[in-house]
Design an enzyme around this catalytic site. Structure first.
Site, mmCIF file in Angstrom:
data_model
loop_
_atom_site.group_PDB
_atom_site.id
_atom_site.type_symbol
_atom_site.label_atom_id
_atom_site.label_comp_id
_atom_site.label_asym_id
_atom_site.label_seq_id
_atom_site.Cartn_x
_atom_site.Cartn_y
_atom_site.Cartn_z
ATOM 1 N N SER A 36 0.836 -1.395 0.237
ATOM 2 C CA SER A 36 0.062 -0.044 0.025
ATOM 3 C C SER A 36 0.241 1.527 -0.179
ATOM 4 O O SER A 36 1.961 1.130 0.461
ATOM 5 C CB SER A 36 -0.720 0.389 1.398
ATOM 6 O OG SER A 36 -0.812 1.362 1.495
ATOM 7 N N LYS A 37 0.643 2.086 -0.705
ATOM 8 C CA LYS A 37 0.978 3.614 -0.732
ATOM 9 C C LYS A 37 0.983 4.043 0.466
ATOM 10 O O LYS A 37 2.091 4.503 1.250
ATOM 11 C CB LYS A 37 0.764 4.504 -1.715
ATOM 12 C CG LYS A 37 0.525 3.996 -3.322
ATOM 13 C CD LYS A 37 -0.147 5.209 -3.778
ATOM 14 C CE LYS A 37 -0.294 4.477 -5.495
ATOM 15 N NZ LYS A 37 -1.685 4.630 -6.393
ATOM 16 N N ARG A 38 0.478 4.077 1.440
ATOM 17 C CA ARG A 38 0.911 4.562 2.634
ATOM 18 C C ARG A 38 1.526 3.477 4.034
ATOM 19 O O ARG A 38 2.130 4.146 5.193
ATOM 20 C CB ARG A 38 -1.628 4.035 4.184
ATOM 21 C CG ARG A 38 -1.529 5.701 2.955
ATOM 22 C CD ARG A 38 -2.887 5.618 3.275
ATOM 23 N NE ARG A 38 -4.195 4.118 2.413
ATOM 24 C CZ ARG A 38 -4.184 4.047 1.050
ATOM 25 N NH1 ARG A 38 -3.876 5.400 0.472
ATOM 26 N NH2 ARG A 38 -4.924 3.465 0.373
#
Ligand code: GLU
Length: 474
Positions: free
Chosen positions: A243-245
């Protein structure tokens, strides 16, 4: 074929590792084919717009050496083009205006979910008469433009995934123009790929499900389609989707941690395939030369930071001391530390072998320049000796160093010669002398060797540390 590819990020903050892989594969393919690498900024989703993101993205691309040949083209500056094409689709009956309110759409979705049906637009507005549409527009009712998905099925080839077939019944009547007049990703993406004569669309797997809509759009316009290649997902070591997070996946963060550009490029290039199979180290020229889109794996690529560390230490070792000094300097400055230039050069040359990331230099320097405290004197005692032996040998080394001159510290070899000569003369064993000496100079169980340390520290500091260690042993 005149190959033209594009990297088309949406500027939502920063370039992440997945984005870098997409950009890199496009770049490698373009260079391999003698083609053109275009940069296009897809910023039509105003809700996701982030101030300054485009500049940041371009800066990061430049920092990693991925220079575009054309662009950046910015979609928010090209609205007329999308409007023109949307009008064309409306005129030819391939699209229609939809006046449904959000409340109605929510209700339709809710009912479909309850009935366990796929959620899609129910085409409520698809058959409005020309007069009805005109009346609503004149009354100022907000509307979107939707594409009218035809019956049948859509088939396309993907270089990495092979033949893909989708029943059109599964495809939603995609919104092409939103009520704010901005195009959606789909319309802007397809018309730009056409306008920019893009020959190959190389992007992440998450866009695969959009291709049927795109293929239908190409057919509606009667345009040639590009060749599609959807790159495998990047996965966490536990195989979950990256995930980009999750964690730090921003390329600038990797650079700030002291990963070298060459290492990042090498590492990211092998997320998805390995050009030669068993080789791990590739420079950019070799990557360009060997690039082969058809060899990219379809299955997910695991992001293995241990491998990145390994690749990074390889490139660190390949640098000259001068280059490495220059690369490490900013890390020291950022940490607010300063060291004598000559001393810094010595430290870098000694630590080069052990360094995994450039940011480690800050701590490494600390070992040389800060006052050393040996918290646990036991570590001064070699495994085959005892405290008494360590005390005796440290005393001996101190006497030796006292007898040496500054000039004897001019090189690692000179220090080594002096200490080894002393050991031989006295008929001592290396371990008994060198272990306590090394630990006294580094304060650590594992560290560079005693001669390197003494050379970097110089006569005075070496003596000081040896004497302190002796005190600690008492
Ligand atoms: N704007 C899309 C993104 O942010 C690009 C997808 C594509 O390359 O078509 O990833």
């Amino acid at each position: 074929m005149n190959v033209r590819v594009r990297f088309a990020p949406s500027p939502t903050g920063y370039l992440h590792i997945g984005g870098l892989r997409t950009a890199l594969y496009n770049y490698l393919f373009a260079k391999n084919q003698g083609g053109v690498f275009i940069l296009r900024i897809e910023d039509t989703d105003r809700e996701r717009y982030v101030e300054g993101a485009v500049e940041k993205l371009i800066k990061t691309m430049e920092a990693v050496g991925l220079r575009h040949d054309e662009g950046p083209f910015v979609q928010s500056e090209r609205l007329d083009i999308y409007k023109k094409y949307a009008d064309q689709l409306l005129e030819q009956g391939s699209a229609y205006k939809c006046f449904c309110t959000k409340e109605r759409l929510d209700e339709v979705r809710k009912q479909q979910q309850l009935a366990k049906m796929p959620t899609k637009y129910d085409r409520h507005c698809s058959d409005l008469s020309v007069e009805e549409v005109e009346k609503k527009v004149a009354a100022g009712e907000p509307f979107v433009v939707r594409m009218k998905i035809p019956e049948g099925k859509t088939v396309f080839d993907d270089v990495i995934r092979g033949k893909v077939t989708i029943e059109n019944a599964e495809v939603d009547d995609q919104v092409l123009i939103k009520s704010d007049g901005f195009p959606t990703y789909h319309l802007a993406n397809v018309t730009d790929d056409h306008e920019m004569s893009v020959t190959h669309v190389i992007r992440g797997e998450e866009w695969l499900s959009s291709v049927p809509k795109h293929v239908i759009l190409y057919d509606m316009f009667g345009w040639d389609k590009p060749i599609f290649a959807h790159l495998p997902l990047i996965l966490n070591p536990d195989k979950s989707k990256l995930s980009k997070r999750q964690g730090d996946v921003a390329v600038e963060d990797y650079l700030a941690k002291g990963y070298l550009v060459e290492a990042l490029i090498n590492f990211v290039a092998t997320l998805g395939y390995n050009p030669k199979g068993d080789q791990e180290i590739y420079d950019i020229d070799e990557l360009i030369k060997l690039f082969d889109l058809s060899k990219v794996n379809a299955s997910g690529a695991v992001l293995n930071t241990e491998k990145l560390d390994w690749v990074n230490s390889h490139y660190i070792r390949e640098k000259s001391v001068e280059q490495l000094v220059e690369l490490c300097q900013p890390f020291l400055e950022r940490a607010g530390k300063s060291v004598d230039t000559e001393m810094f050069k010595k430290i870098v040359s000694i630590e080069q072998e052990r360094m995994v990331r450039l940011d480690e230099i800050v701590e490494m320097v600390g070992m040389y320049v800060e006052d050393l405290k040996i918290k646990d004197p036991e570590i001064l005692v070699w495994k085959k000796a005892d405290k008494e032996d360590a005390t005796k040998n440290l005393t001996g080394v101190i006497e030796l160093i006292e007898s040496l001159k500054e000039g004897d510290f001019a090189s690692v070899d000179l220090v080594e010669k002096a200490v080894k000569g002393y050991i031989d003369n006295k008929g001592l064993a290396n371990g008994n002398v060198l272990w306590p000496m090394r630990v006294a100079l580094s304060g650590q169980k594992a560290s560079p060797g005693p001669f390197e340390l003494a050379w970097a520290l110089g006569r005075e500091q070496t003596l000081k540390r040896l004497r302190n260690a002796l005190i600690a042993l008492k």
